[in-house]
Design an enzyme around this catalytic site. Structure first.
Site, mmCIF file in Angstrom:
data_model
loop_
_atom_site.group_PDB
_atom_site.id
_atom_site.type_symbol
_atom_site.label_atom_id
_atom_site.label_comp_id
_atom_site.label_asym_id
_atom_site.label_seq_id
_atom_site.Cartn_x
_atom_site.Cartn_y
_atom_site.Cartn_z
ATOM 1 C CG ASN A 153 22.134 23.214 1.399
ATOM 2 O OD1 ASN A 153 22.899 23.578 2.309
ATOM 3 N ND2 ASN A 153 22.135 21.834 1.428
ATOM 4 C CD1 TRP A 154 25.791 28.490 -0.946
ATOM 5 C CD2 TRP A 154 26.916 29.679 0.371
ATOM 6 N NE1 TRP A 154 25.963 29.720 -1.430
ATOM 7 C CE2 TRP A 154 26.559 30.387 -0.662
ATOM 8 C CE3 TRP A 154 27.927 30.296 1.416
ATOM 9 C CZ2 TRP A 154 26.733 31.982 -0.914
ATOM 10 C CZ3 TRP A 154 28.113 31.629 1.335
ATOM 11 C CH2 TRP A 154 27.627 32.597 0.218
ATOM 12 C CE LYS A 155 24.537 19.731 -0.035
ATOM 13 N NZ LYS A 155 24.358 18.324 -0.374
ATOM 14 C CG HIS A 201 19.952 18.527 3.471
ATOM 15 N ND1 HIS A 201 20.710 17.385 3.226
ATOM 16 C CD2 HIS A 201 19.693 19.051 2.404
ATOM 17 C CE1 HIS A 201 21.343 17.350 2.096
ATOM 18 N NE2 HIS A 201 20.692 18.313 1.234
ATOM 19 C CD GLU A 214 24.172 16.481 2.545
ATOM 20 O OE1 GLU A 214 24.196 17.718 3.229
ATOM 21 O OE2 GLU A 214 24.340 16.182 1.343
ATOM 22 C CD GLU A 259 17.806 18.651 -1.510
ATOM 23 O OE1 GLU A 259 18.261 19.500 -2.161
ATOM 24 O OE2 GLU A 259 18.328 18.335 -0.291
ATOM 25 N N GLY A 277 24.512 14.922 -4.684
ATOM 26 C CA GLY A 277 26.063 15.156 -4.834
ATOM 27 C C GLY A 277 26.558 14.041 -5.637
ATOM 28 C CB SER A 294 22.984 15.902 -9.332
ATOM 29 O OG SER A 294 23.852 15.235 -8.534
ATOM 30 N N GLY A 317 23.115 22.430 -4.082
ATOM 31 C CA GLY A 317 24.201 22.062 -3.406
ATOM 32 C C GLY A 317 25.252 22.579 -4.208
ATOM 33 N N GLY A 318 25.976 21.554 -4.674
ATOM 34 C CA GLY A 318 27.300 21.890 -5.445
ATOM 35 C C GLY A 318 27.336 22.996 -6.296
#
Ligand code: PGA
Length: 252
Positions: free
Chosen positions: A9-11, A97, A99, A169, A175, A215, A236-237
């Site tokens: 998930n590159w966001k 998600h 976010e 999640e 993150g 994470s 993500g990251g």
């Protein structure tokens, strides 16, 4: 038999040229991996879908959008419909998600509509759920996760559930560098699979892929993925560097 999946998930990261390069690196690394034990998906910004699809070509890598609109078409300036996403060649969409729920007020009802539109347009859905730190600490987390899943997914038929991947999640782990322990994650994954079994029966529950996100990195992925109900990750990251992402892809 359910699939293992590792999805990036590159966001809201990378320009188009940067994203194209990242996609090339991931595709090359996947092609070089003789013994791939999971499906690999890249979840990219809308602006990148067509270009990344071109990079993927007929490589064995899936493509996901990170959202779609809750309307079919029309006067919704700035929105991108499920049909538009599907027309780029993407095969998945990430919905719900935290976010999006948190910053853009996406409700259970809105997500239910988005899920329907995604499925109608032939997209598979990676449906996210998970509790906040407060909900973890006050013990309401299973109620929260249960409601997220029931209220946005349980109108679907068993056949439609074959196109749903669930991602657990915990918001406090996204993150933050704080991963849920593998036992904490396994407990929730088993809980989610139990909800699916109660509603749809053992076969659907057994066939549904449930990912962990928050994470997740090469160092903790092997322990997480070794758990019986953890079928991969939503990353993500660590999906923004091909080497880190591949370190998770190869963790099975
Ligand atoms: P993270 O994000 O891996 O950077 O914690 C996961 C996600 O939000 O999907």
């Amino acid at each position: 038999m359910r699939k293992n999946i590792v999805a990036g998930n590159w966001k809201m990261n990378t320009t188009v040229p940067e994203g194209v390069q990242l996609a090339k690196d991931v595709c090359a690394a996947v092609a070089a991996e003789a013994n791939l034990k999971c499906d690999v998906i890249m979840g990219v910004p809308f602006t990148h879908l067509m270009a990344v699809k071109e990079v993927i070509g007929d490589a064995n890598v899936g493509l996901a959008a990170q959202n779609c609109a809750d309307h079919t078409s029309g006067a919704y300036t700035g929105e991108v419909s499920a049909a538009m996403v599907a027309s780029t060649g993407a095969n998945y969409v990430i919905l719900g998600h935290s976010e999006r729920r948190g910053y853009y007020n996406e409700s259970y009802e809105m997500l239910k509509t988005k899920v329907d539109l995604a499925l109608e347009n032939g997209l598979k859905v990676i449906f996210c759920c998970g509790e906040s730190l407060e909900e973890r600490e006050n013990g309401s987390f299973k109620d929260v996760i249960g409601a997220e899943i029931r209220d946005s997914l349980f109108h679907l038929t068993a056949e439609q559930m074959a196109n749903i991947v669930i991602a657990y999640e915990p918001i406090w782990a996204i993150g933050t560098g704080k991963t849920a322990t593998s036992d904490q994650a396994q407990e929730i994954h088993a809980f989610i699979r139990g909800l699916l079994a109660d509603k749809y029966g053992a076969q659907v529950a057994d066939d549904t892929t449930i990912l962990y996100g928050g994470s997740c990195k090469p160092s903790n992925a092997p322990e997480l993925f070794a758990k019986p109900d953890i079928d991969g990750g939503l990353i993500g990251g660590a999906s923004l560097k091909a080497a880190d992402f591949m370190g998770i892809v190869t963790a099975f």
